[in-house]
Design a protein around this motif. Sequence first.
Motif, PDB file in Angstrom:
ATOM      1  N   MET A   1       0.846  -1.177   0.000  1.00  0.00           N
ATOM      2  CA  MET A   1       0.000   0.000   0.000  1.00  0.00           C
ATOM      3  C   MET A   1       0.890   1.238   0.000  1.00  0.00           C
ATOM      4  O   MET A   1       1.719   1.431   0.870  1.00  0.00           O
ATOM      5  CB  MET A   1      -0.895  -0.043   1.244  1.00  0.00           C
ATOM      6  CG  MET A   1      -1.565   1.259   1.536  1.00  0.00           C
ATOM      7  SD  MET A   1      -2.614   1.277   3.004  1.00  0.00           S
ATOM      8  CE  MET A   1      -1.419   1.177   4.318  1.00  0.00           C
ATOM      9  N   ALA A   2       0.716   2.061  -0.998  1.00  0.00           N
ATOM     10  CA  ALA A   2       1.459   3.313  -1.071  1.00  0.00           C
ATOM     11  C   ALA A   2       0.827   4.333  -0.131  1.00  0.00           C
ATOM     12  O   ALA A   2      -0.390   4.392   0.012  1.00  0.00           O
ATOM     13  CB  ALA A   2       1.440   3.847  -2.497  1.00  0.00           C
ATOM     14  N   THR A   3       1.660   5.086   0.520  1.00  0.00           N
ATOM     15  CA  THR A   3       1.149   6.119   1.425  1.00  0.00           C
ATOM     16  C   THR A   3       1.834   7.438   1.126  1.00  0.00           C
ATOM     17  O   THR A   3       2.894   7.483   0.510  1.00  0.00           O
ATOM     18  CB  THR A   3       1.398   5.759   2.906  1.00  0.00           C
ATOM     19  OG1 THR A   3       2.799   5.648   3.126  1.00  0.00           O
ATOM     20  CG2 THR A   3       0.717   4.462   3.272  1.00  0.00           C
ATOM     21  N   ARG A   4       1.222   8.488   1.565  1.00  0.00           N
ATOM     22  CA  ARG A   4       1.778   9.834   1.485  1.00  0.00           C
ATOM     23  C   ARG A   4       1.808  10.404   2.886  1.00  0.00           C
ATOM     24  O   ARG A   4       0.947  10.106   3.703  1.00  0.00           O
ATOM     25  CB  ARG A   4       0.910  10.739   0.616  1.00  0.00           C
ATOM     26  CG  ARG A   4       0.704  10.273  -0.788  1.00  0.00           C
ATOM     27  CD  ARG A   4       1.746  10.895  -1.688  1.00  0.00           C
ATOM     28  NE  ARG A   4       1.607  10.412  -3.031  1.00  0.00           N
ATOM     29  CZ  ARG A   4       1.307  11.178  -4.066  1.00  0.00           C
ATOM     30  NH1 ARG A   4       1.100  12.460  -3.897  1.00  0.00           N
ATOM     31  NH2 ARG A   4       1.227  10.657  -5.259  1.00  0.00           N
ATOM     32  N   GLN A   5       2.785  11.228   3.147  1.00  0.00           N
ATOM     33  CA  GLN A   5       2.886  11.861   4.458  1.00  0.00           C
ATOM     34  C   GLN A   5       2.367  13.287   4.366  1.00  0.00           C
ATOM     35  O   GLN A   5       2.689  14.018   3.427  1.00  0.00           O
ATOM     36  CB  GLN A   5       4.328  11.867   4.945  1.00  0.00           C
ATOM     37  CG  GLN A   5       4.474  12.385   6.347  1.00  0.00           C
ATOM     38  CD  GLN A   5       5.892  12.240   6.867  1.00  0.00           C
ATOM     39  OE1 GLN A   5       6.838  12.186   6.101  1.00  0.00           O
ATOM     40  NE2 GLN A   5       6.030  12.169   8.161  1.00  0.00           N
ATOM     41  N   ILE A   6       1.555  13.665   5.338  1.00  0.00           N
ATOM     42  CA  ILE A   6       1.017  15.020   5.435  1.00  0.00           C
ATOM     43  C   ILE A   6       1.506  15.597   6.755  1.00  0.00           C
ATOM     44  O   ILE A   6       1.384  14.958   7.803  1.00  0.00           O
ATOM     45  CB  ILE A   6      -0.522  15.017   5.382  1.00  0.00           C
ATOM     46  CG1 ILE A   6      -0.989  14.457   4.043  1.00  0.00           C
ATOM     47  CG2 ILE A   6      -1.075  16.408   5.628  1.00  0.00           C
ATOM     48  CD1 ILE A   6      -2.479  14.253   3.952  1.00  0.00           C
ATOM     49  N   VAL A   7       2.045  16.792   6.712  1.00  0.00           N
ATOM     50  CA  VAL A   7       2.557  17.435   7.921  1.00  0.00           C
ATOM     51  C   VAL A   7       1.528  18.439   8.412  1.00  0.00           C
ATOM     52  O   VAL A   7       1.030  19.258   7.648  1.00  0.00           O
ATOM     53  CB  VAL A   7       3.898  18.150   7.635  1.00  0.00           C
ATOM     54  CG1 VAL A   7       4.399  18.869   8.867  1.00  0.00           C
ATOM     55  CG2 VAL A   7       4.933  17.143   7.139  1.00  0.00           C
ATOM     56  N   VAL A   8       1.199  18.342   9.698  1.00  0.00           N
ATOM     57  CA  VAL A   8       0.228  19.248  10.314  1.00  0.00           C
ATOM     58  C   VAL A   8       0.916  19.929  11.495  1.00  0.00           C
ATOM     59  O   VAL A   8       1.451  19.252  12.374  1.00  0.00           O
ATOM     60  CB  VAL A   8      -1.021  18.478  10.815  1.00  0.00           C
ATOM     61  CG1 VAL A   8      -1.984  19.411  11.511  1.00  0.00           C
ATOM     62  CG2 VAL A   8      -1.684  17.735   9.672  1.00  0.00           C
ATOM     63  N   ASP A   9       0.903  21.236  11.482  1.00  0.00           N
ATOM     64  CA  ASP A   9       1.470  21.982  12.612  1.00  0.00           C
ATOM     65  C   ASP A   9       0.447  22.023  13.736  1.00  0.00           C
ATOM     66  O   ASP A   9      -0.704  22.395  13.526  1.00  0.00           O
ATOM     67  CB  ASP A   9       1.824  23.416  12.190  1.00  0.00           C
ATOM     68  CG  ASP A   9       2.971  23.449  11.191  1.00  0.00           C
ATOM     69  OD1 ASP A   9       3.898  22.626  11.320  1.00  0.00           O
ATOM     70  OD2 ASP A   9       2.941  24.304  10.285  1.00  0.00           O
ATOM     71  N   VAL A  10       0.893  21.633  14.928  1.00  0.00           N
ATOM     72  CA  VAL A  10       0.018  21.605  16.099  1.00  0.00           C
ATOM     73  C   VAL A  10       0.673  22.441  17.193  1.00  0.00           C
ATOM     74  O   VAL A  10       1.822  22.191  17.558  1.00  0.00           O
ATOM     75  CB  VAL A  10      -0.186  20.154  16.608  1.00  0.00           C
ATOM     76  CG1 VAL A  10      -1.043  20.138  17.857  1.00  0.00           C
ATOM     77  CG2 VAL A  10      -0.791  19.290  15.515  1.00  0.00           C
TER      78      VAL A  10
END
Length: 83
Positions: A1-10
Amino acid sequence: MATRQIVVDVPEKVLLAEKMDEAEFARELRTLAAVKLYELGRLSSGRAAELAGMARVEFLLNLGRYKVFPLDAELRSLEAAVG
């Protein structure tokens, strides 16, 4: 399964308020996003479970924790087909 990373500032204050480290908070965000997208009918239970990082049955069993009926999307789909 291919995935993508998403960066979220918290903001750090949010992590402190939730009493979670980054990894725990990231898991919770993924689960909350999966539950909401499932509730809105935008993801199937299988895809939502995948996003949450758990098995479909586990995902469905955990929906009650978020006050979401486990098969609501499937029932809406059946109602649309019948009516």
